[in-house]
Enzyme design. Sequence first.
Site, PDB file in Angstrom:
ATOM      1  N   HIS A 226      22.528 -22.412 -13.904  1.00 48.55           N
ATOM      2  CA  HIS A 226      23.456 -23.078 -12.993  1.00 48.55           C
ATOM      3  C   HIS A 226      24.284 -24.110 -13.734  1.00 48.55           C
ATOM      4  O   HIS A 226      23.828 -24.712 -14.710  1.00 48.55           O
ATOM      5  CB  HIS A 226      22.726 -23.730 -11.816  1.00 48.55           C
ATOM      6  CG  HIS A 226      21.623 -24.663 -12.204  1.00 48.55           C
ATOM      7  ND1 HIS A 226      20.381 -24.207 -12.600  1.00 48.55           N
ATOM      8  CD2 HIS A 226      21.567 -26.015 -12.273  1.00 48.55           C
ATOM      9  CE1 HIS A 226      19.603 -25.247 -12.875  1.00 48.55           C
ATOM     10  NE2 HIS A 226      20.299 -26.361 -12.695  1.00 48.55           N
TER      11      HIS A 226
ATOM     12  N   ASP B 275      24.303 -29.782  -4.456  1.00 45.76           N
ATOM     13  CA  ASP B 275      23.004 -30.215  -4.971  1.00 45.76           C
ATOM     14  C   ASP B 275      22.340 -31.083  -3.909  1.00 45.76           C
ATOM     15  O   ASP B 275      22.951 -31.983  -3.338  1.00 45.76           O
ATOM     16  CB  ASP B 275      23.200 -31.000  -6.276  1.00 45.76           C
ATOM     17  CG  ASP B 275      21.890 -31.207  -7.018  1.00 45.76           C
ATOM     18  OD1 ASP B 275      20.947 -31.789  -6.434  1.00 45.76           O
ATOM     19  OD2 ASP B 275      21.807 -30.813  -8.188  1.00 45.76           O
ATOM     20  N   ILE B 276      21.082 -30.798  -3.654  1.00 46.19           N
ATOM     21  CA  ILE B 276      20.350 -31.474  -2.584  1.00 46.19           C
ATOM     22  C   ILE B 276      20.039 -32.932  -2.938  1.00 46.19           C
ATOM     23  O   ILE B 276      19.808 -33.754  -2.049  1.00 46.19           O
ATOM     24  CB  ILE B 276      19.054 -30.676  -2.250  1.00 46.19           C
ATOM     25  CG1 ILE B 276      18.607 -30.921  -0.824  1.00 46.19           C
ATOM     26  CG2 ILE B 276      17.946 -30.938  -3.241  1.00 46.19           C
ATOM     27  CD1 ILE B 276      19.377 -30.171   0.194  1.00 46.19           C
TER      28      ILE B 276
ATOM     29  N   HIS C 160      26.370 -27.657 -13.171  1.00 47.90           N
ATOM     30  CA  HIS C 160      26.601 -28.817 -12.297  1.00 47.90           C
ATOM     31  C   HIS C 160      28.085 -29.185 -12.369  1.00 47.90           C
ATOM     32  O   HIS C 160      28.629 -29.354 -13.463  1.00 47.90           O
ATOM     33  CB  HIS C 160      25.809 -30.032 -12.782  1.00 47.90           C
ATOM     34  CG  HIS C 160      24.326 -29.930 -12.663  1.00 47.90           C
ATOM     35  ND1 HIS C 160      23.617 -30.526 -11.643  1.00 47.90           N
ATOM     36  CD2 HIS C 160      23.399 -29.324 -13.451  1.00 47.90           C
ATOM     37  CE1 HIS C 160      22.315 -30.294 -11.812  1.00 47.90           C
ATOM     38  NE2 HIS C 160      22.155 -29.571 -12.898  1.00 47.90           N
TER      39      HIS C 160
HETATM   40  P1  AMP Z   1      18.220 -28.801 -13.521  1.00 45.21           P
HETATM   41  O1  AMP Z   1      17.481 -27.483 -13.491  1.00 45.21           O
HETATM   42  O2  AMP Z   1      17.571 -29.796 -14.442  1.00 45.21           O
HETATM   43  O3  AMP Z   1      19.696 -28.612 -13.808  1.00 45.21           O
HETATM   44  O4  AMP Z   1      18.104 -29.443 -12.078  1.00 45.21           O
HETATM   45  C1  AMP Z   1      18.145 -28.644 -10.918  1.00 45.21           C
HETATM   46  C2  AMP Z   1      19.015 -29.256  -9.870  1.00 45.21           C
HETATM   47  O5  AMP Z   1      18.876 -28.457  -8.703  1.00 45.21           O
HETATM   48  C3  AMP Z   1      18.672 -30.700  -9.484  1.00 45.21           C
HETATM   49  O6  AMP Z   1      19.846 -31.497  -9.566  1.00 45.21           O
HETATM   50  C4  AMP Z   1      18.151 -30.568  -8.041  1.00 45.21           C
HETATM   51  O7  AMP Z   1      18.496 -31.665  -7.240  1.00 45.21           O
HETATM   52  C5  AMP Z   1      18.819 -29.302  -7.579  1.00 45.21           C
HETATM   53  N1  AMP Z   1      18.078 -28.585  -6.539  1.00 45.21           N
HETATM   54  C6  AMP Z   1      16.775 -28.238  -6.546  1.00 45.21           C
HETATM   55  N2  AMP Z   1      16.455 -27.561  -5.430  1.00 45.21           N
HETATM   56  C7  AMP Z   1      17.590 -27.465  -4.700  1.00 45.21           C
HETATM   57  C8  AMP Z   1      17.919 -26.881  -3.439  1.00 45.21           C
HETATM   58  N3  AMP Z   1      17.010 -26.256  -2.696  1.00 45.21           N
HETATM   59  N4  AMP Z   1      19.202 -26.979  -3.005  1.00 45.21           N
HETATM   60  C9  AMP Z   1      20.127 -27.613  -3.738  1.00 45.21           C
HETATM   61  N5  AMP Z   1      19.892 -28.178  -4.937  1.00 45.21           N
HETATM   62  C10 AMP Z   1      18.631 -28.120  -5.413  1.00 45.21           C
END
Ligand code: AMP
Length: 130
Positions: free
Chosen positions: A93, A29-30, A95
Amino acid sequence: MESIFSKIVAGQIPCYKVAENDSFLAFLDINPLAKGHVLVIPKVQVDYIFDLDEETFIQLHLFAKSVAIAMKKAITCNRIGVTVIGLEVPHAHIHLIPINEVNDMNFSNKKLTLSSSEMLDIANHINSFF
Ligand code: AMP
């Protein structure tokens, strides 16, 4: 519309890859809540995790399990926490977050800022146990 995660799958934007097979991808996660905060996705884009077909849903979780086992070996922590939020990116996704206490799973916590070399090291370190 193509999600940002589909663009990662297609190699159009970079990620810190942790593990991969034909159908699933794990990457950092970024905006991590902890060092080694990983996202596990199906390569096929489906928005809502509970809309995945049963086989993909099961295989996603089995893949996440193998990633979590590697994470636990690579990172000192009590547990690998598991959660699904999905409010930000419309691509299913999971976590996986190294945790020591319940508050480590709080998404309101301040996110870590890690350098790209730290992120690369973490991703490679987890991958070495996969
Ligand atoms: P959620 O959809 O609420 O589970 O959150 C999406 C997650 O994806 C967040 O924790 C972001 O930090 C992460 N995220 C968004 N864009 C990217 C990316 N390009 N690479 C890695 N993680 C990402």
